[in-house]
Design a protein around this motif. Structure first.
Motif, PDB file in Angstrom:
ATOM      1  N   PHE A 112     -13.590 -19.632   6.176  1.00  0.00           N
ATOM      2  CA  PHE A 112     -12.772 -20.210   5.113  1.00  0.00           C
ATOM      3  C   PHE A 112     -11.359 -19.637   5.145  1.00  0.00           C
ATOM      4  N   MET A 113     -11.245 -18.342   5.366  1.00  0.00           N
ATOM      5  CA  MET A 113      -9.938 -17.686   5.384  1.00  0.00           C
ATOM      6  C   MET A 113      -9.007 -18.301   6.426  1.00  0.00           C
ATOM      7  N   LEU A 114      -9.573 -18.737   7.550  1.00  0.00           N
ATOM      8  CA  LEU A 114      -8.758 -19.324   8.618  1.00  0.00           C
ATOM      9  C   LEU A 114      -8.543 -20.818   8.426  1.00  0.00           C
ATOM     10  N   SER A 115      -9.516 -21.519   7.850  1.00  0.00           N
ATOM     11  CA  SER A 115      -9.400 -22.980   7.763  1.00  0.00           C
ATOM     12  C   SER A 115      -8.586 -23.438   6.560  1.00  0.00           C
ATOM     13  N   ALA A 116      -8.749 -22.786   5.419  1.00  0.00           N
ATOM     14  CA  ALA A 116      -8.122 -23.273   4.185  1.00  0.00           C
ATOM     15  C   ALA A 116      -6.605 -23.436   4.293  1.00  0.00           C
ATOM     16  N   PRO A 117      -5.872 -22.453   4.836  1.00  0.00           N
ATOM     17  CA  PRO A 117      -4.418 -22.636   4.888  1.00  0.00           C
ATOM     18  C   PRO A 117      -3.941 -23.548   6.010  1.00  0.00           C
ATOM     19  N   ALA A 118      -4.845 -24.014   6.866  1.00  0.00           N
ATOM     20  CA  ALA A 118      -4.420 -24.772   8.052  1.00  0.00           C
ATOM     21  C   ALA A 118      -4.776 -26.243   8.001  1.00  0.00           C
ATOM     22  N   ILE A 119      -5.844 -26.606   7.282  1.00  0.00           N
ATOM     23  CA  ILE A 119      -6.281 -28.013   7.325  1.00  0.00           C
ATOM     24  C   ILE A 119      -6.339 -28.629   5.938  1.00  0.00           C
ATOM     25  N   ASN A 120      -5.749 -28.000   4.940  1.00  0.00           N
ATOM     26  CA  ASN A 120      -5.773 -28.597   3.604  1.00  0.00           C
ATOM     27  C   ASN A 120      -4.794 -29.766   3.517  1.00  0.00           C
ATOM     28  N   PRO A 121      -4.959 -30.659   2.533  1.00  0.00           N
ATOM     29  CA  PRO A 121      -4.147 -31.879   2.477  1.00  0.00           C
ATOM     30  C   PRO A 121      -2.651 -31.626   2.400  1.00  0.00           C
ATOM     31  N   MET A 137       0.013 -35.562  16.174  1.00  0.00           N
ATOM     32  CA  MET A 137       0.236 -34.141  15.923  1.00  0.00           C
ATOM     33  C   MET A 137      -0.584 -33.662  14.734  1.00  0.00           C
ATOM     34  N   VAL A 138      -0.716 -34.512  13.721  1.00  0.00           N
ATOM     35  CA  VAL A 138      -1.496 -34.148  12.542  1.00  0.00           C
ATOM     36  C   VAL A 138      -2.969 -33.984  12.913  1.00  0.00           C
ATOM     37  N   LEU A 139      -3.499 -34.947  13.655  1.00  0.00           N
ATOM     38  CA  LEU A 139      -4.902 -34.880  14.061  1.00  0.00           C
ATOM     39  C   LEU A 139      -5.150 -33.683  14.967  1.00  0.00           C
ATOM     40  N   ALA A 140      -4.240 -33.440  15.899  1.00  0.00           N
ATOM     41  CA  ALA A 140      -4.406 -32.316  16.818  1.00  0.00           C
ATOM     42  C   ALA A 140      -4.383 -30.991  16.063  1.00  0.00           C
ATOM     43  N   ARG A 141      -3.497 -30.860  15.081  1.00  0.00           N
ATOM     44  CA  ARG A 141      -3.440 -29.614  14.312  1.00  0.00           C
ATOM     45  C   ARG A 141      -4.721 -29.412  13.507  1.00  0.00           C
ATOM     46  N   CYS A 142      -5.209 -30.471  12.884  1.00  0.00           N
ATOM     47  CA  CYS A 142      -6.425 -30.369  12.079  1.00  0.00           C
ATOM     48  C   CYS A 142      -7.619 -29.971  12.945  1.00  0.00           C
ATOM     49  N   VAL A 143      -7.787 -30.648  14.069  1.00  0.00           N
ATOM     50  CA  VAL A 143      -8.936 -30.380  14.937  1.00  0.00           C
ATOM     51  C   VAL A 143      -8.858 -28.968  15.518  1.00  0.00           C
ATOM     52  N   ALA A 144      -7.694 -28.591  16.037  1.00  0.00           N
ATOM     53  CA  ALA A 144      -7.554 -27.277  16.666  1.00  0.00           C
ATOM     54  C   ALA A 144      -7.743 -26.152  15.650  1.00  0.00           C
ATOM     55  N   SER A 145      -7.200 -26.306  14.442  1.00  0.00           N
ATOM     56  CA  SER A 145      -7.332 -25.265  13.427  1.00  0.00           C
ATOM     57  C   SER A 145      -8.781 -25.145  12.947  1.00  0.00           C
ATOM     58  N   THR A 295      -8.594 -13.412  17.123  1.00  0.00           N
ATOM     59  CA  THR A 295      -8.151 -14.685  16.567  1.00  0.00           C
ATOM     60  C   THR A 295      -6.956 -15.234  17.339  1.00  0.00           C
ATOM     61  N   PHE A 296      -6.050 -14.362  17.747  1.00  0.00           N
ATOM     62  CA  PHE A 296      -4.876 -14.798  18.517  1.00  0.00           C
ATOM     63  C   PHE A 296      -5.301 -15.471  19.815  1.00  0.00           C
ATOM     64  N   VAL A 297      -6.208 -14.853  20.546  1.00  0.00           N
ATOM     65  CA  VAL A 297      -6.664 -15.413  21.815  1.00  0.00           C
ATOM     66  C   VAL A 297      -7.390 -16.735  21.597  1.00  0.00           C
ATOM     67  N   VAL A 298      -8.321 -16.762  20.633  1.00  0.00           N
ATOM     68  CA  VAL A 298      -9.101 -17.976  20.382  1.00  0.00           C
ATOM     69  C   VAL A 298      -8.193 -19.121  19.932  1.00  0.00           C
ATOM     70  N   ALA A 299      -7.271 -18.840  19.016  1.00  0.00           N
ATOM     71  CA  ALA A 299      -6.385 -19.890  18.506  1.00  0.00           C
ATOM     72  C   ALA A 299      -5.477 -20.435  19.596  1.00  0.00           C
ATOM     73  N   THR A 300      -4.950 -19.560  20.449  1.00  0.00           N
ATOM     74  CA  THR A 300      -4.060 -20.011  21.516  1.00  0.00           C
ATOM     75  C   THR A 300      -4.802 -20.875  22.529  1.00  0.00           C
ATOM     76  N   VAL A 301      -5.987 -20.442  22.923  1.00  0.00           N
ATOM     77  CA  VAL A 301      -6.758 -21.204  23.918  1.00  0.00           C
ATOM     78  C   VAL A 301      -7.195 -22.554  23.350  1.00  0.00           C
ATOM     79  N   ILE A 302      -7.733 -22.563  22.135  1.00  0.00           N
ATOM     80  CA  ILE A 302      -8.207 -23.815  21.552  1.00  0.00           C
ATOM     81  C   ILE A 302      -7.048 -24.771  21.297  1.00  0.00           C
ATOM     82  N   ALA A 303      -5.928 -24.273  20.783  1.00  0.00           N
ATOM     83  CA  ALA A 303      -4.773 -25.135  20.538  1.00  0.00           C
ATOM     84  C   ALA A 303      -4.253 -25.749  21.835  1.00  0.00           C
TER      85      ALA A 303
END
Length: 315
Positions: A112-121, A137-145, A295-303
């Motif tokens: 929740f800590m990682l998803s709430a600030p990234a994929i909220n409306p 870009m919106v869809l890509a950000r939502c999916v990657a986050s 988190t840095f490594v996972v976020a960079t690779v997934i994004a």
């Protein structure tokens, strides 16, 4: 002090306008700064109002009671549930600490800590406004986050240790029967001052980058996708922008392709210098030094992977 500063700016406005108009670099920087700040401010205000309402009417205990009993399902629900709770990453850390517990509850809280600030409306609408010609870009950000948040939750289930959390739960005293307006106003004021200060820094950084960094450097980054991705990932950590305003800063960097800017938008709300400090204060140093780099490594690779799938690395 704020009123005196505003009064001084108002009195000196004609002189400042003349100075800015007489220098092309200052004029460009002022235009970029004003554009980023003015576009982002309404979304920032909306976000802090909603986060204040949540702090007033939604208890952490109630959120915890909604989690499924299966750990994997709890992580997935926490990731998707983050979309319903607008707010910036500054507010998600203390909420996650209140939700944290051993086992599935802890993994769900971190998700929740990682998803709430990234994929909220609020964040997704702000991203759509910042990138009007690029709805992907919106869809890509939502999916990657979302994938980043869920992946970190699963990793915590598998490798996390409860003893890494060395800070005790902060004590919160609730007034019986309410003082809800006080709770709302204090939460909204705190979030606004915190987020607005980072917005000013981010807008100033975007303006400085546009003027100070030579064009050939951005052209070099644009021609080297790996270097551009790594640079934007590190920049997201250093700038520590609010997730409700970072899209406008990324949109101003038109010299770079969309993929590195997507990495910037995914990494920033997940890990940066202010989040590292907040996590160390709320969870403890042993937690922060492990969770942040992972988190840095996972976020960079997934994004990067999501960007290649949705954006193709193009502009």
């Amino acid at each position: 002090m704020l009123l005196l500063a505003l009064l001084g700016l108002a009195v000196s406005a004609p002189w400042l306008s003349g100075v800015v108009a007489g220098h092309s670099a200052l004029s460009t920087a002022a235009t970029v700064f004003s554009g980023v700040f003015v576009q982002a401010l309404p979304f920032l205000v909306l976000g802090v109002v909603v986060s204040g309402l949540i702090a007033t009417f939604v208890s952490a205990e109630r959120l915890a009671s909604w989690l499924p009993r299966r750990p994997a399902a709890a992580v997935a629900v926490a990731g998707i549930g983050g979309a319903a709770l607008p707010g910036c990453e500054c507010g998600s850390v203390p909420v996650a600490r209140r939700l944290y517990g051993p086992g599935r509850t802890g993994a769900a809280a971190l998700t929740f800590m990682l998803s709430a600030p990234a994929i909220n409306p609020v964040v997704l609408v702000a991203t759509a406004v910042a990138f009007p010609g690029n709805p992907e870009m919106v869809l890509a950000r939502c999916v990657a986050s979302l994938l980043t948040a869920v992946a970190m939750g699963m990793l915590w289930l598998r490798f996390g240790r409860h003893e890494w959390v060395t800070r005790s739960l902060p004590r919160t005293d609730r007034t019986p029967g309410g003082a809800r307006w006080t709770t709302f106003s204090e939460a909204a004021r705190h979030d606004f001052l915190q987020a607005a200060s980072y917005l000013v820094v981010g807008a100033a950084a975007a303006a400085t980058l546009r003027v100070v960094v030579p064009a050939w450097m951005f052209e070099h980054l644009a021609g080297n996708l790996i270097l551009a991705v790594l640079t934007m990932a590190v920049l997201a950590v250093v700038l520590a922008l609010c997730s409700e305003a970072d899209a406008f800063v990324a949109a101003s960097l038109t010299m770079l392709p969309l993929l590195p800017r997507l990495v910037f938008l995914v990494v920033g709300p997940a890990v940066d210098v202010k989040l590292a400090a907040m996590q160390a204060g709320m969870f403890g140093r042993r937690f922060a030094v492990r969770f942040g780099p992972a988190t840095f490594v996972v976020a960079t690779v997934i994004a990067t992977l999501v960007g290649l799938a949705f954006l193709g690395g193009g502009r």
